[in-house]
Write an enzyme that holds these catalytic residues in place. Structure first.
Site: not given
Ligand code: PAF
Length: 278
Positions: A30, A33, A37, A61, A147-148, A153, A176, A185
């Site tokens: 999303m 970054l 990421h 979401q 990512g874990e 998710q 990380v 995060s």
């Molecule tokens: O983890 C995220 O950034 C979001 O939940 C995702 C998987 C890109 C879905 O919008």
């Protein structure tokens, strides 16, 4: 670096890459970054010929009480970070491109989504599952990197790809961490200096849970809970010892589990997790 904002162009570009015999790596995000990421993109670039990063702040979401408008949008910096870590493509569609009509279809994995993060965020994981299914359908055959850090998710995404026969290999990548153990995060920027200093407690709690795991799930849960509550700084939401596939809480000693933890620190909600074996 090519930045694409329509589904048609994105499909065409990825189809052309596969047509030339190149493998595709997908990193759904999303935006906003960070180094977490970057590690997903780097890994995708090591394992795939062409890497595409998707940047889409998915309204589906976000709950009614969650501020979709305040979510950081930093596309220029995201494109730079993606390029610096080996991505050749960024797909950044607008909301009207992604959802050109009211969405009547939802993808849902209720048994994995209802507990833990799902409890306080009704509808959140259906929104994630639905957009990830669309992203997978748009991208076609690929390896997709998650990512874990967001373990629930990741479990949901793995399962939907399996259940719906999507031609996507879902790859989970290790969390990380900052040098003091705090999981990276986008939310960490909201922590005050005092909160930032105490935030690595969550990682220490997981380590304490891992040490206690040989004595059983109850001992691991108690060790995590004690470590968090002893600071007096957190509002602990859950400290759980769960089956790594079903995410059901464990009551008996087993060879393998996932420790999950979530706590509010001031206005910021932090989550973390760790795999453990006996
Ligand atoms: O983890 C995220 O950034 C979001 O939940 C995702 C998987 C890109 C879905 O919008």
């Amino acid at each position: 670096m090519q930045v694409i904002d329509t589904v048609a162009a994105w499909r065409k570009t990825l189809d052309a890459a596969r047509g030339e015999g190149r493998t595709v790596g997908l990193v759904p995000t999303m935006g906003a970054l960070h180094a977490g990421h970057a590690s997903l993109i780097e890994r995708a670039a090591r394992e795939c010929d062409v890497v595409g990063v998707t940047v889409f702040v998915n309204p589906l979401q976000f709950g009614a009480n969650e501020d979709l408008g305040a979510y950081p949008r930093t596309l220029d910096a995201d494109v730079e970070l993606a390029a610096a870590n080996g991505a050749a493509l960024v797909f950044a569609p607008g909301v009207a491109e992604m959802y050109p009509r009211p969405v009547l279809t939802a993808v849902s994995v209720p048994s994995l989504a209802s507990r833990w993060e799902g409890e306080g965020r009704p509808g959140h994981f259906d929104g994630v599952a639905t957009v990830v299914t669309k992203l997978f359908a748009q991208a076609g055959a690929c390896r997709a990197y998650f990512g874990e850090k967001d373990y629930q998710q990741l479990s949901i995404v793995r399962r939907l790809a399996l259940d719906l026969d999507l031609p996507v290999d879902v790859v989970g990548c290790p969390i990380v961490r900052e040098p003091d153990g705090l999981a990276m995060s986008s939310r960490n920027v909201y922590l005050s200096a005092d909160e930032r200093a105490v935030a690595p407690t969550l990682h220490r709690a997981l380590q304490a849970g891992a040490r206690a795991f040989d004595a059983g799930p109850d001992a691991a849960r108690a060790a995590m809970t004690d470590a968090v509550l002893s600071t007096g700084a957190f509002d602990l939401q859950y400290a759980a010892v769960v089956d790594p596939s079903t995410l059901e809480p464990l009551t008996r000693p087993v060879p393998e589990a996932r420790l999950l933890i979530a706590a509010r620190l001031g206005r910021t909600r932090l989550i973390d997790n760790m795999g453990v074996t006996r």
